[in-house]
Design an enzyme around this catalytic site. Structure first.
Site, mmCIF file in Angstrom:
data_model
loop_
_atom_site.group_PDB
_atom_site.id
_atom_site.type_symbol
_atom_site.label_atom_id
_atom_site.label_comp_id
_atom_site.label_asym_id
_atom_site.label_seq_id
_atom_site.Cartn_x
_atom_site.Cartn_y
_atom_site.Cartn_z
ATOM 1 N N TYR A 151 -7.928 -35.629 -39.077
ATOM 2 C CA TYR A 151 -9.378 -35.795 -39.152
ATOM 3 C C TYR A 151 -10.027 -34.551 -39.764
ATOM 4 O O TYR A 151 -9.518 -33.433 -39.587
ATOM 5 C CB TYR A 151 -9.948 -36.077 -37.743
ATOM 6 N N TYR A 161 -15.376 -32.414 -31.257
ATOM 7 C CA TYR A 161 -13.964 -32.712 -31.505
ATOM 8 C C TYR A 161 -13.067 -31.703 -30.774
ATOM 9 O O TYR A 161 -11.855 -31.862 -30.691
ATOM 10 C CB TYR A 161 -13.677 -32.746 -33.009
HETATM 11 P P1 NAI Z 1 -4.679 -44.632 -30.288
HETATM 12 O O1 NAI Z 1 -5.122 -44.171 -28.949
HETATM 13 O O2 NAI Z 1 -4.527 -46.069 -30.504
HETATM 14 O O3 NAI Z 1 -3.321 -43.882 -30.705
HETATM 15 C C1 NAI Z 1 -2.895 -42.636 -30.188
HETATM 16 C C2 NAI Z 1 -1.435 -42.818 -29.828
HETATM 17 O O4 NAI Z 1 -0.806 -41.590 -29.412
HETATM 18 C C3 NAI Z 1 -1.242 -43.818 -28.665
HETATM 19 O O5 NAI Z 1 -0.410 -44.879 -29.084
HETATM 20 C C4 NAI Z 1 -0.593 -42.985 -27.595
HETATM 21 O O6 NAI Z 1 0.241 -43.720 -26.722
HETATM 22 C C5 NAI Z 1 0.164 -41.988 -28.455
HETATM 23 N N1 NAI Z 1 0.646 -40.841 -27.665
HETATM 24 C C6 NAI Z 1 -0.082 -40.025 -26.853
HETATM 25 N N2 NAI Z 1 0.728 -39.140 -26.251
HETATM 26 C C7 NAI Z 1 1.988 -39.391 -26.683
HETATM 27 C C8 NAI Z 1 3.267 -38.821 -26.412
HETATM 28 N N3 NAI Z 1 3.409 -37.790 -25.553
HETATM 29 N N4 NAI Z 1 4.360 -39.338 -27.032
HETATM 30 C C9 NAI Z 1 4.250 -40.380 -27.904
HETATM 31 N N5 NAI Z 1 3.061 -40.954 -28.208
HETATM 32 C C10 NAI Z 1 1.952 -40.484 -27.594
HETATM 33 O O7 NAI Z 1 -5.771 -44.034 -31.304
HETATM 34 P P2 NAI Z 1 -5.822 -43.899 -32.902
HETATM 35 O O8 NAI Z 1 -7.229 -43.599 -33.212
HETATM 36 O O9 NAI Z 1 -5.158 -45.058 -33.543
HETATM 37 O O10 NAI Z 1 -5.005 -42.562 -33.162
HETATM 38 C C11 NAI Z 1 -3.931 -42.452 -34.051
HETATM 39 C C12 NAI Z 1 -4.028 -41.170 -34.864
HETATM 40 O O11 NAI Z 1 -5.131 -41.253 -35.753
HETATM 41 C C13 NAI Z 1 -4.234 -39.897 -34.035
HETATM 42 O O12 NAI Z 1 -3.496 -38.836 -34.599
HETATM 43 C C14 NAI Z 1 -5.720 -39.652 -34.222
HETATM 44 O O13 NAI Z 1 -6.074 -38.307 -33.999
HETATM 45 C C15 NAI Z 1 -5.859 -40.049 -35.684
HETATM 46 N N6 NAI Z 1 -7.232 -40.262 -36.137
HETATM 47 C C16 NAI Z 1 -8.054 -41.107 -35.447
HETATM 48 C C17 NAI Z 1 -9.365 -41.265 -35.846
HETATM 49 C C18 NAI Z 1 -10.296 -42.134 -35.039
HETATM 50 O O14 NAI Z 1 -11.518 -41.991 -35.201
HETATM 51 N N7 NAI Z 1 -9.800 -43.042 -34.221
HETATM 52 C C19 NAI Z 1 -9.912 -40.568 -37.042
HETATM 53 C C20 NAI Z 1 -8.937 -39.749 -37.719
HETATM 54 C C21 NAI Z 1 -7.648 -39.595 -37.268
#
Ligand code: NAI
Length: 271
Positions: A151, A161
């Protein structure tokens, strides 16, 4: 419409928690484009069971638990994936992030450092861990492609953030530094995709997220990029059409990152 861009390719997708997850859409799109995939998430996230729905719609993809902070889990994931595919993987998506300080509402000026360690370990160092293990195990094929989601708070201040901004800066740095090493070894490409704010479980954890997302919408000439748009972009990065792209942080944000102001924002300010 599918283009078969990933025909014959094999990949590992981290981070599909539920239908809102960006990784969920990316998994679906990779499958639609002809890839075979392995799905993985933390054991605790898998217990909710939603991922099995995704596995079914992606050709009964295996689901292999792995906590990204555990070397043993990741080694097992890579070993089992290679066994399943009968060879190396062609692409990996790292879509993992978590901040305990954010969850506990700790302000950036009052961080609990035990939590901060955890945040960096899960959200950034894990990327190095996956790459280092893959490098040592020779798990990725020549011209393979690895993408992590990030991000823009890594470059510019978005106060709410919090510590995740620092985690993302580290994540992007790992993509550059490891990108060099892996290109030299095996022509493997490593990039980060800097995505617009997106309504997901992790996204909604950011304080004031709704205001944030509508501000970004007004500040982006094309509007915010959705998770589906992000999936399409990642498919191109996993495909052979982007072979010479590596060590980059690629903004996928409807133009937000290079916009000073928009007519919509000025109009809002004049009210
Ligand atoms: P999400 O909550 O669906 O995905 C985050 C994932 O990380 C989850 O599946 C969770 O189980 C996993 N996770 C957490 N701890 C873990 C561990 N110890 N071992 C393995 N997996 C683990 O949310 P999202 O938004 O799809 O996030 C995915 C990526 O996208 C992240 O890196 C987030 O920072 C990034 N991102 C998200 C944005 C947003 O506005 N939603 C914007 C820009 C980047």
């Amino acid at each position: 419409m599918a283009y078969n861009l990933l025909k014959g390719k094999k990949g590992i997708i981290f981070g599909a928690l539920n239908e809102q997850s960006i990784a969920w859409k990316i998994a679906e799109k990779c499958y639609e484009e002809g890839a075979q995939i392995v799905l993985t998430n933390a054991p605790i996230a898998l217990r909710m069971g939603e991922i099995n729905k995704l596995a079914e719609t992606c050709g009964n993809a295996p689901v292999i638990p792995a906590d990204v902070t555990s070397n043993d889990d990741l080694k097992n994931l890579l070993t089992k994936s290679i066994e399943h595919f009968g060879g190396q993987v062609d692409f990996i998506l790292h879509s993992v992030g978590m901040s305990m300080n954010m969850r506990k509402n700790n302000h950036y000026t009052a961080l609990n450092y035990d939590f901060t360690h955890k945040t960096f370990d899960i959200s950034a160092m894990s990327f190095h861990r996956v790459l280092q293990l893959a490098y040592q195990m020779d798990a990725i094929s020549e011209w393979g492609s690895v993408v992590a989601l990030t991000y823009i708070a890594a470059q510019r201040v978005f106060p709410d953030y919090n510590e995740m901004a620092d985690a993302k800066a580290l994540l992007e740095s790992v993509a550059r530094s490891f990108g060099y090493q892996y290109a030299k070894k095996n022509k493997v490409r490593i990039n980060t995709v800097s995505q617009s704010p997106t309504r997901t479980t992790a996204g909604s954890g950011v304080k004031g997220f709704e205001g944030f997302i509508s501000f970004a919408e007004k500040m982006s000439p094309l509007g915010n990029a959705t998770a589906e748009d992000c999936a399409n972009y990642c498919v191109t990065l996993f495909s052979d059409l982007t072979k010479m792209v590596t060590m980059q942080n690629l903004f996928h944000d409807g133009g937000f990152s290079f916009t000073g102001v928009t007519a919509e924002v000025i109009e809002q300010m004049e009210k």
